[in-house]
Enzyme design. Structure first.
Site, mmCIF file in Angstrom:
data_model
loop_
_atom_site.group_PDB
_atom_site.id
_atom_site.type_symbol
_atom_site.label_atom_id
_atom_site.label_comp_id
_atom_site.label_asym_id
_atom_site.label_seq_id
_atom_site.Cartn_x
_atom_site.Cartn_y
_atom_site.Cartn_z
ATOM 1 N N TYR A 140 0.859 -1.171 0.000
ATOM 2 C CA TYR A 140 0.000 0.000 0.000
ATOM 3 C C TYR A 140 0.901 1.229 0.000
ATOM 4 C CZ TYR A 140 -4.379 2.480 0.595
ATOM 5 O OH TYR A 140 -5.451 3.292 0.407
ATOM 6 N N LYS A 153 -20.306 -20.047 -11.152
ATOM 7 C CA LYS A 153 -19.580 -19.825 -12.397
ATOM 8 C C LYS A 153 -18.159 -19.354 -12.114
ATOM 9 C CE LYS A 153 -20.393 -19.784 -16.901
ATOM 10 N NZ LYS A 153 -21.259 -20.696 -17.644
#
Length: 410
Positions: free
Chosen positions: A59, A114
């Protein structure tokens, strides 16, 4: 960060009640609910964040250097983010499995499923996105605005005929692959099985006359792909009979279908079309009379893919057909989209393809058919989704086709 297949949450709390306030949780008597509790997927970091040094790289301030580099050279986004390895699985919940228009929230278990199939069978990360809109332009605009985060878009369970226009408009506006699996995934696997069925009988695709029951997303895509692959003849039938140019009740999509199918000029019902036909492909539901199946040519192929009830029950089909396939996992020769879409997207993402072309789809079908090899038999014209050779074969073929067709960018 990468989506990972996970087991059901380990922090299930006993005593959870259903929406009706019953004493027993739904998953106390139904294993499907037990498996789905808490969702079927999670997000996992691919880099460690163990201390302040890790944090400063993952970060701030380290991330700022990467952001600045991408701002100056936008193509670097593919190298320094997950963009080139992640697909958006997008639905509006209007045509979910065999359940119909059940809405976006109710579609999420399917979209999660999916996504984990993408990961399990293709190594591709995928994010389920269920949209609270159904207008063509609304869906297109929403997906276009989401597209910077993704390397591809898999449209899922969007009802016809809107699905055709949505896919076309998105592909026109985006430079990443857009693929409607209900159309093209089904078509790829069907073509692969049909190629092997023809090979088993000593014929080629060009020798066959096929009849497709259903002029929705799957039926139209199958017809188009069979024509592209060189089928001898194909006709499509909807609820009102054979789709032909002389009908005055056709939608724009069906008028297009009438233009590239039914070169023999057949008219009448599905049963009329089946007389003497070599192939039946069912993607519509309903029941085909046994007499119509019996009227097909000797050595015919019956691909009855409606779920859970095939248009022709295998017991009936086997009386007359040399090869029988269904959409069910409890019969041989299952026409299952999972054989296609993970490898197709893996191949397209591997070469950063700008789109998925007809040539890439046909290459996928040929590779899938090739996996069967010398083991070809009447009850084995298509491999199992769990055959570990499937995804690598399809991935490699699609990547090569993308390069050959000039849509690969690496």
């Amino acid at each position: 960060m990468a989506a990972e297949i996970v087991n059901p949450r380990s922090d299930n709390k006993p005593g959870h009640t259903d929406q009706d306030g019953g004493a027993e949780p739904l998953d106390s008597f139904d294993p499907a609910f037990a498996l789905h509790r808490g969702g079927k997927m999670a997000v996992q970091a691919t880099v460690p964040v163990r201390d302040k040094d890790d944090l400063s790289l993952a970060y701030t301030p380290g991330v700022a250097r990467v952001c600045t580099a991408i701002a100056e050279q936008p193509e670097l986004v593919h190298d320094y983010t997950w963009k080139s390895s992640v697909v958006a699985v997008v639905t509006d919940g209007t045509a979910v499995l065999g359940l119909g228009d059940i809405g976006p929230e109710a579609s999420l278990p399917v979209m999660e499923g999916k996504a984990i199939l993408f990961k399990q069978f293709g190594g591709v990360d995928a994010v389920p996105i269920a949209l609270a809109c159904t207008g063509v332009d609304e869906i297109v605009e929403t997906v276009v605005r989401l597209a910077p985060s993704f390397g591809g878009v898999n449209l899922e369970d969007i009802s016809a005929p809107r699905c055709f226009e949505i896919e076309r408009k998105l592909q026109e506006r985006l430079d990443i692959p857009v693929f409607h699996d209900d159309q093209h995934g089904t078509a790829v696997v069907t073509l692969a099985a049909l190629r092997n069925a023809a090979r088993l009988s000593g014929r080629s695709i060009a020798d066959l006359r096929a009849v497709i029951s259903g002029a929705g997303a799957a039926g139209v895509a199958i017809a188009r792909m069979l024509v592209e692959a060189g089928i001898g003849e194909v006709a499509v039938a909807d609820r009102k009979g054979i789709v032909s140019a002389d009908r005055d009740d056709l939608t724009s999509v069906k008028r297009d279908v009438a233009g590239f199918t039914n070169k023999a000029g057949l008219t009448g019902s599905l049963e009329d079309a089946l007389s003497g036909a070599d192939v039946f492909i069912g993607v519509s539901g309903g029941t085909v009379p046994e007499a119509a199946v019996a009227s097909m040519a000797e050595g015919a192929f019956v691909f009855a893919m409606a779920n859970p009830d095939p248009e022709v029950h295998p017991d009936v089909a086997h009386k007359y057909a040399a090869v029988v396939a269904t959409g069910r996992s409890d019969f041989p020769n299952q026409i299952n989209n999972v054989l296609a879409f993970p490898g197709i997207f893996a191949g397209a993402l591997q070469v950063r393809a700008s789109r998925i072309t007809e040539g890439m789809k046909i290459a996928a079908a040929e590779a899938l058919a090739g996996v069967v090899g010398d083991d070809l038999a009447a009850d084995y014209v298509i491999p199992s989704p769990f055959d570990e050779r499937v995804a690598p074969a399809v991935t490699s073929a699609v990547a090569a086709a993308a390069r050959a067709e000039g849509v690969a960018r690496r």
